[in-house]
Design an enzyme around this catalytic site. Structure first.
Site, PDB file in Angstrom:
ATOM      1  N   THR A  44       0.842  -1.207   0.000  1.00  0.00           N
ATOM      2  CA  THR A  44       0.000   0.000   0.000  1.00  0.00           C
ATOM      3  C   THR A  44       0.877   1.258   0.000  1.00  0.00           C
ATOM      4  O   THR A  44       0.601   2.230  -0.708  1.00  0.00           O
ATOM      5  CB  THR A  44      -0.915   0.002   1.239  1.00  0.00           C
ATOM      6  OG1 THR A  44      -1.696  -1.182   1.197  1.00  0.00           O
ATOM      7  CG2 THR A  44      -1.818   1.218   1.288  1.00  0.00           C
ATOM      8  N   HIS A  47       2.131   1.790  -3.395  1.00  0.00           N
ATOM      9  CA  HIS A  47       1.124   2.388  -4.282  1.00  0.00           C
ATOM     10  C   HIS A  47       1.012   3.901  -4.043  1.00  0.00           C
ATOM     11  O   HIS A  47       0.821   4.675  -4.984  1.00  0.00           O
ATOM     12  CB  HIS A  47      -0.243   1.718  -4.070  1.00  0.00           C
ATOM     13  CG  HIS A  47      -0.278   0.316  -4.589  1.00  0.00           C
ATOM     14  ND1 HIS A  47      -1.107  -0.651  -4.078  1.00  0.00           N
ATOM     15  CD2 HIS A  47       0.439  -0.276  -5.575  1.00  0.00           C
ATOM     16  CE1 HIS A  47      -0.895  -1.793  -4.724  1.00  0.00           C
ATOM     17  NE2 HIS A  47       0.031  -1.585  -5.629  1.00  0.00           N
ATOM     18  N   CYS A 103     -18.946  -3.353  13.911  1.00  0.00           N
ATOM     19  CA  CYS A 103     -18.151  -3.321  15.144  1.00  0.00           C
ATOM     20  C   CYS A 103     -18.862  -4.064  16.269  1.00  0.00           C
ATOM     21  O   CYS A 103     -18.231  -4.737  17.081  1.00  0.00           O
ATOM     22  CB  CYS A 103     -17.888  -1.881  15.573  1.00  0.00           C
ATOM     23  SG  CYS A 103     -16.627  -1.059  14.589  1.00  0.00           S
TER      24      CYS A 103
HETATM   25  P1  NAD Z   1       3.248  -8.477  -3.534  1.00  0.00           P
HETATM   26  O1  NAD Z   1       2.718  -7.655  -4.625  1.00  0.00           O
HETATM   27  O2  NAD Z   1       4.624  -8.260  -3.033  1.00  0.00           O
HETATM   28  O3  NAD Z   1       3.133 -10.019  -3.910  1.00  0.00           O
HETATM   29  C1  NAD Z   1       2.391 -10.513  -4.958  1.00  0.00           C
HETATM   30  C2  NAD Z   1       3.227 -11.587  -5.646  1.00  0.00           C
HETATM   31  O4  NAD Z   1       2.421 -12.218  -6.645  1.00  0.00           O
HETATM   32  C3  NAD Z   1       4.455 -11.013  -6.350  1.00  0.00           C
HETATM   33  O5  NAD Z   1       5.634 -11.660  -5.874  1.00  0.00           O
HETATM   34  C4  NAD Z   1       4.178 -11.299  -7.819  1.00  0.00           C
HETATM   35  O6  NAD Z   1       5.367 -11.592  -8.544  1.00  0.00           O
HETATM   36  C5  NAD Z   1       3.259 -12.503  -7.738  1.00  0.00           C
HETATM   37  N1  NAD Z   1       2.428 -12.727  -8.928  1.00  0.00           N
HETATM   38  C6  NAD Z   1       1.955 -11.839  -9.840  1.00  0.00           C
HETATM   39  N2  NAD Z   1       1.244 -12.465 -10.789  1.00  0.00           N
HETATM   40  C7  NAD Z   1       1.233 -13.762 -10.468  1.00  0.00           C
HETATM   41  C8  NAD Z   1       0.653 -14.919 -11.076  1.00  0.00           C
HETATM   42  N3  NAD Z   1      -0.068 -14.864 -12.198  1.00  0.00           N
HETATM   43  N4  NAD Z   1       0.844 -16.113 -10.471  1.00  0.00           N
HETATM   44  C9  NAD Z   1       1.587 -16.213  -9.342  1.00  0.00           C
HETATM   45  N5  NAD Z   1       2.171 -15.144  -8.718  1.00  0.00           N
HETATM   46  C10 NAD Z   1       1.987 -13.951  -9.288  1.00  0.00           C
HETATM   47  O7  NAD Z   1       2.209  -8.334  -2.358  1.00  0.00           O
HETATM   48  P2  NAD Z   1       2.130  -8.792  -0.824  1.00  0.00           P
HETATM   49  O8  NAD Z   1       2.516  -7.649   0.026  1.00  0.00           O
HETATM   50  O9  NAD Z   1       2.749 -10.101  -0.583  1.00  0.00           O
HETATM   51  O10 NAD Z   1       0.545  -8.915  -0.749  1.00  0.00           O
HETATM   52  C11 NAD Z   1      -0.131  -9.927  -1.468  1.00  0.00           C
HETATM   53  C12 NAD Z   1      -1.429  -9.436  -2.061  1.00  0.00           C
HETATM   54  O11 NAD Z   1      -2.350  -9.176  -1.015  1.00  0.00           O
HETATM   55  C13 NAD Z   1      -1.333  -8.148  -2.864  1.00  0.00           C
HETATM   56  O12 NAD Z   1      -2.254  -8.214  -3.950  1.00  0.00           O
HETATM   57  C14 NAD Z   1      -1.795  -7.095  -1.878  1.00  0.00           C
HETATM   58  O13 NAD Z   1      -2.339  -5.959  -2.521  1.00  0.00           O
HETATM   59  C15 NAD Z   1      -2.855  -7.845  -1.132  1.00  0.00           C
HETATM   60  N6  NAD Z   1      -3.175  -7.403   0.224  1.00  0.00           N
HETATM   61  C16 NAD Z   1      -4.454  -7.526   0.604  1.00  0.00           C
HETATM   62  C17 NAD Z   1      -4.827  -7.189   1.885  1.00  0.00           C
HETATM   63  C18 NAD Z   1      -6.243  -7.362   2.291  1.00  0.00           C
HETATM   64  O14 NAD Z   1      -6.600  -6.951   3.397  1.00  0.00           O
HETATM   65  N7  NAD Z   1      -7.077  -7.998   1.469  1.00  0.00           N
HETATM   66  C19 NAD Z   1      -3.886  -6.694   2.786  1.00  0.00           C
HETATM   67  C20 NAD Z   1      -2.546  -6.605   2.370  1.00  0.00           C
HETATM   68  C21 NAD Z   1      -2.205  -6.962   1.082  1.00  0.00           C
HETATM   69 ZN    ZN Z   2     -17.663   0.455  13.147  1.00  0.00          ZN
END
Ligand code: NAD
Ligand code: ZN
Length: 347
Positions: A44, A47, A103
């Protein structure tokens, strides 16, 4: 005016700037002032640095970035009861209102009025940060200070892994970014096997193997669906954890799953896209969305895994940099040739 170093999103363009800003002071009864020791960089934050479409629509400037941290309490508002000066703390990032329906029904992590630390408020890439008591987590003094800052993303991994129930089950993890890597260790600690990882970057595939994956595959070079079928005696995996935010990876999770299996989807996608929903229906699949961490069940599990040495963050934190070298950390994250990057902020 007393000032501190802080990493600020100051311009509505790519970048951040390290500058001196005013030290926050407690103005509300439930606020806590923390001297930040370590803070880790999250996707984040990247980004916000890159100033992508999401950041343009969400972030008000100027604002201090960062939300994953550890530090010491140095000031408390009049009504604060849970922590005191000197406590070693980290914090949940989702700031709940405490009174909405969600909550009040055990779902603070998806509060209707939720604010996010470092996204909707000033964050923790600064020598001092002000946070509401409701999100603070008191750390054990036995926990290392720089690993304590990484508990928040570890909590994402814990929440994603625990919802499906992985003990004794085969698991596919798509995406071995920092959270996917943590999920490998968490799944293994909770008794999953075999653990199969699909990741497009070789550096991270290598890390996935070092973090305990039984099989690692690159979907740009190999037919991962076929590999999963071979490994699971043609049945498919019982649990899939989508941790890439890539639509092909979600499609693989749906295809490679045993009918009746469970998918936990954590990865965030850039835009809406079609999925073959009839596969979800006719395979009787559970597709479970993950947001944040359960407050605070996930934190108890994550800290227990760390304190009992079931998870080793030495294999995940690849870079520990002084705050002054923040940009190097962001560029590393952008290239993906790293695990978790932690910034040392203060003594
Ligand atoms: P990151 O972007 O470092 O890791 C994502 C990985 O996926 C990268 O290493 C990338 O090379 C790989 N990747 C891309 N395309 C792929 C494919 N087709 N097949 C296999 N691997 C592929 O992110 P992170 O910090 O490890 O977080 C993981 C994900 O979770 C991200 O999308 C992030 O935005 C999300 N996230 C969600 C929450 C939530 O609350 N839902 C919280 C934190 C992060
Ligand atoms: Zn609330």
């Amino acid at each position: 005016m007393a000032t501190m170093k802080a990493l600020v999103k100051s311009e509505q363009a790519r970048g951040l700037s390290l500058r001196r800003v005013e030290i926050p002071t407690i103005t509300e009864d439930h606020e806590v002032l923390v001297k930040v020791k370590y803070a880790s960089i999250c996707g984040t934050d990247l980004h916000i640095y890159q100033w992508n479409e999401w950041a343009k629509n969400r972030i008000n400037t100027p604002q201090i970035s960062g939300h994953e941290f550890s530090g010491e309490v140095i000031g408390v508002g009049k009504a604060v009861k849970g922590v005191q000066i000197g406590d070693f703390v980290s914090a949940e990032t989702h700031i709940p209102c405490g009174y909405c329906r969600l909550c009040r029904t055990g779902n603070m992590h998806i509060c209707r009025n939720m604010k996010i630390l470092g996204v909707d408020t000033d964050g923790v890439f600064a020598e001092y940060a002000k946070v509401p008591e409701v999100v603070l987590w008191k750390n054990s003094p036995a926990l290392s200070q720089h690993f304590a800052s990484v508990q928040e993303p570890l909590g994402n991994a814990v929440f994603t892994v625990t919802t499906g129930g992985v003990a004794g089950r085969s698991v596919l993890i798509t995406g071995a970014g920092p959270i996917g890597l943590m999920a490998i260790q968490v799944a293994k600690a909770l008794g999953a096997g075999p653990i199969i990882v699909s990741e497009v970057k070789d550096y991270r595939l290598d890390m996935a193997a070092k973090n305990g994956a039984d099989y690692v595959f690159n979907p740009t070079k190999e037919d991962v669906f076929r590999k999963v079928k071979d490994i699971t005696n043609e049945e498919g995996v019982e649990v899939a954890l989508e941790m890439s935010g890539n639509e092909k990876a979600l499609a693989l999770c749906i295809d490679a799953l045993l009918p009746s299996g469970h998918i936990s989807a954590l990865g965030v996608f850039d835009k809406p896209f079609p999925i073959d929903i009839n596969k979800v229906i006719f395979k009787n699949i559970t597709l479970y969305g993950i947001t944040g961490r359960k407050m605070f069940e996930t934190w108890y599990i994550a800290s227990s895994l760390l304190l009992n040495k079931r998870v080793d963050l030495n294999k995940i934190v690849t870079h520990l940099l002084p705050l002054e070298e923040w940009e190097k950390g962001f560029l590393l994250m952008e290239q993906g040739n790293c695990g978790k990057v932690v910034l040392k902020i203060g003594e």
